[in-house]
Design an enzyme around this catalytic site. Sequence first.
Site, short mmCIF file in Angstrom:
data_model
loop_
_atom_site.label_atom_id
_atom_site.label_comp_id
_atom_site.label_asym_id
_atom_site.label_seq_id
_atom_site.Cartn_x
_atom_site.Cartn_y
_atom_site.Cartn_z
N ASN A 139 46.79 113.16 42.66
CA ASN A 139 47.99 112.84 41.89
C ASN A 139 49.24 113.57 42.39
OD1 ASN A 139 49.59 112.14 39.29
ND2 ASN A 139 49.54 114.38 39.30
N ASP B 244 47.90 124.09 46.37
CA ASP B 244 49.10 123.52 46.98
C ASP B 244 48.62 122.58 48.07
OD1 ASP B 244 51.37 122.88 48.46
OD2 ASP B 244 52.14 124.92 48.50
N TYR C 264 60.15 107.88 49.78
CA TYR C 264 59.15 107.75 48.73
C TYR C 264 58.35 106.46 48.84
CZ TYR C 264 56.96 107.42 44.15
OH TYR C 264 56.04 107.28 43.14
N THR D 221 58.62 110.73 32.86
CA THR D 221 58.24 112.02 33.42
C THR D 221 59.46 112.74 33.98
OG1 THR D 221 57.84 111.15 35.66
CG2 THR D 221 55.98 111.10 34.11
N LYS E 117 54.26 106.00 49.79
CA LYS E 117 53.25 105.42 48.91
C LYS E 117 52.61 104.18 49.55
CE LYS E 117 53.44 108.37 45.52
NZ LYS E 117 52.28 109.22 45.19
#
Length: 255
Positions: free
Chosen positions: A92, A65, A178, A213, A182
């Site tokens: 990832n 984790d 998000y 996904t 990134k």
Amino acid sequence: MTEQSTYRKIALVTGANKGIGRGAAEQLAELGFTVLVGARDATRGEDTAAALRAAGGDAHAVTLDVTDRASVRQAARLVEERFDHLDVLVNNAGISGSGQVSPQDAHDQVPSTVDLDMVRRVFETNVFGVIAVTNAMLPLLRRSPAPRIVNVSSHAASLALTADPNGPMAALLPSAAYSPSKSALTALTVQYANELRKEGVLVNAAAPGFVDTDSNNHTGFLTIRQGAAVLVRLATLGDDGPTAGFFSAEGPLPW
């Protein structure tokens, strides 16, 4: 160091029990790597590792984790005890913060109304988790003759692309979680690359593209194998390969 004829190439992929991470793990196994399947859930990690072994690969589950420092330390100890070194780290594991929605529908991330706790959760995984795992694994990567680090970013990280109101990312809603996480990850990639280039550690960021996904409720148009290909390419760069770069399958991306 072990003789080259018996040297085992070891790759750790975080968040590898599904999606792009699993796709990268599968392709690295096909290339002859011993793949360590990092997963928060031990059962899911072992199920994935078993599937890779059934397909002819050498794979082992590692409970990991990225937001739990004790878990990260334990994973690093396991890798050292069982494998002695690490050749490839693919960071990832990541979260969108919006559940299973496409970036176009992430209304909860509009900056003026975003939940600050959600922003913190996203950064905890997508940025701080990468730092924790990378730093824990660096001593093992330094034992490799060709260490590679791949940070899984996104086209949404590109300030140039997202700032263009007429560009390909114009359909995305403004994001305070998000996309900035990134962007921070790509910036972090450059800083690691600058520190480690003198040691031969190549560090790059990858944008897989809009892949089908769970994280986008399967609205993506690329297959997992297609999305994972750029991760694998950066994980297997030659010594003359780039570092401090940001790449999609088509080539370099603007920052």
